[in-house]
Design a protein around this motif. Sequence first.
Motif, short mmCIF file in Angstrom:
data_model
loop_
_atom_site.label_atom_id
_atom_site.label_comp_id
_atom_site.label_asym_id
_atom_site.label_seq_id
_atom_site.Cartn_x
_atom_site.Cartn_y
_atom_site.Cartn_z
N LEU A 113 0.87 -1.18 0.00
CA LEU A 113 0.00 0.00 0.00
C LEU A 113 0.90 1.22 0.00
CD1 LEU A 113 -2.83 1.32 0.34
CD2 LEU A 113 -2.50 1.07 2.81
N MET A 114 0.79 2.05 -1.05
CA MET A 114 1.66 3.22 -1.18
C MET A 114 0.86 4.50 -1.26
SD MET A 114 4.65 2.10 -3.85
CE MET A 114 3.74 1.07 -4.97
N ASP A 115 1.33 5.52 -0.53
CA ASP A 115 0.77 6.86 -0.64
C ASP A 115 1.20 7.46 -1.97
OD1 ASP A 115 -0.54 7.18 1.80
OD2 ASP A 115 1.29 7.81 2.81
N VAL A 116 0.30 8.21 -2.58
CA VAL A 116 0.63 8.95 -3.80
C VAL A 116 0.36 10.42 -3.50
CG1 VAL A 116 0.14 9.29 -6.24
CG2 VAL A 116 -0.02 7.00 -5.25
N GLU A 176 -8.06 12.58 -1.76
CA GLU A 176 -8.90 13.05 -2.87
C GLU A 176 -9.37 14.49 -2.68
OE1 GLU A 176 -11.98 11.50 0.02
OE2 GLU A 176 -9.87 11.20 -0.41
N VAL A 177 -9.34 15.00 -1.47
CA VAL A 177 -9.75 16.37 -1.21
C VAL A 177 -8.61 17.34 -1.52
CG1 VAL A 177 -10.57 17.99 0.55
CG2 VAL A 177 -11.45 15.64 0.50
N ALA A 178 -7.45 17.05 -0.99
CA ALA A 178 -6.30 17.94 -1.19
C ALA A 178 -5.73 17.85 -2.61
CB ALA A 178 -5.20 17.62 -0.18
N TYR A 179 -5.81 16.68 -3.21
CA TYR A 179 -5.19 16.47 -4.53
C TYR A 179 -6.16 15.78 -5.49
CZ TYR A 179 -1.21 17.05 -1.40
OH TYR A 179 -0.35 17.50 -0.43
N GLY A 237 -5.64 -1.27 -14.94
CA GLY A 237 -5.04 -2.51 -14.46
C GLY A 237 -3.60 -2.35 -13.99
N LYS A 238 -3.17 -1.13 -13.77
CA LYS A 238 -1.79 -0.90 -13.34
C LYS A 238 -1.59 -1.15 -11.85
CE LYS A 238 -0.84 2.29 -17.07
NZ LYS A 238 -0.48 3.66 -17.44
N VAL A 239 -2.67 -1.06 -11.07
CA VAL A 239 -2.66 -1.40 -9.64
C VAL A 239 -3.90 -2.24 -9.36
CG1 VAL A 239 -1.33 0.60 -8.84
CG2 VAL A 239 -3.81 0.74 -8.95
N ASP A 240 -3.85 -2.98 -8.26
CA ASP A 240 -4.97 -3.84 -7.92
C ASP A 240 -6.12 -3.12 -7.22
OD1 ASP A 240 -3.85 -6.45 -8.81
OD2 ASP A 240 -2.31 -5.93 -7.34
N ALA A 241 -5.79 -2.01 -6.54
CA ALA A 241 -6.82 -1.28 -5.80
C ALA A 241 -6.34 0.13 -5.52
CB ALA A 241 -7.14 -1.99 -4.48
N PHE A 242 -7.29 0.99 -5.16
CA PHE A 242 -6.94 2.32 -4.68
C PHE A 242 -7.93 2.71 -3.60
CE2 PHE A 242 -10.25 3.52 -7.61
CZ PHE A 242 -10.80 4.67 -7.07
N PHE A 243 -7.47 3.60 -2.73
CA PHE A 243 -8.29 4.07 -1.63
C PHE A 243 -8.07 5.55 -1.45
CE2 PHE A 243 -6.94 -0.27 -0.83
CZ PHE A 243 -8.17 -0.90 -0.78
N TYR A 244 -9.13 6.21 -1.03
CA TYR A 244 -9.01 7.61 -0.66
C TYR A 244 -8.70 7.69 0.82
CZ TYR A 244 -11.21 8.75 -5.14
OH TYR A 244 -11.50 8.87 -6.48
N ALA A 245 -7.98 8.71 1.20
CA ALA A 245 -7.55 8.87 2.59
C ALA A 245 -8.72 9.02 3.55
CB ALA A 245 -6.62 10.08 2.71
N SER A 246 -9.89 9.36 3.03
CA SER A 246 -11.05 9.57 3.89
C SER A 246 -11.76 8.27 4.28
CB SER A 246 -12.05 10.50 3.20
OG SER A 246 -12.48 9.94 1.97
N VAL A 247 -11.31 7.12 3.81
CA VAL A 247 -11.98 5.86 4.16
C VAL A 247 -11.76 5.55 5.64
CG1 VAL A 247 -11.78 4.87 1.86
CG2 VAL A 247 -10.08 4.30 3.57
N THR A 248 -12.70 4.83 6.20
CA THR A 248 -12.56 4.45 7.61
C THR A 248 -11.54 3.32 7.73
OG1 THR A 248 -14.28 2.75 7.50
CG2 THR A 248 -14.98 5.02 8.07
N ALA A 249 -11.01 3.17 8.91
CA ALA A 249 -10.05 2.09 9.18
C ALA A 249 -10.69 0.73 8.92
CB ALA A 249 -9.55 2.19 10.61
#
Length: 112
Positions: free
Chosen positions: A36-39, A73-76, A90-102
Amino acid sequence: MVMLRQRGAFHPVRIPDQKPEEILIECLAANPDIVLMDVMPSPRDNSIEKRLEVVEQLRFELPGCRTAFLCDEVAYPEIARDVMRAKQDGKVDAFFYASVTAEYLTAALDAI
């Protein structure tokens, strides 16, 4: 990272922000199931282009390893669109926004 460890389903290893080639070396040593990588726009090594370079190398070196991006997704919003496109392409398997709950992040990572 703490929330993933607390849920008990994961054994996260934090790899400090480094140059892409150093991230690859750390990942090869850890042999992860999921990365899991921050972008973010800066530092430059956190850009989507650099992260995708790492993902491409990871897929070659660790074909069973799943990859996911996390972005604010809010800041960028432009980066969020690029991250979504990377998933669509198909370059990554998934993505998440920082606002998702734990809870959601943990469940979604478990489902990858």
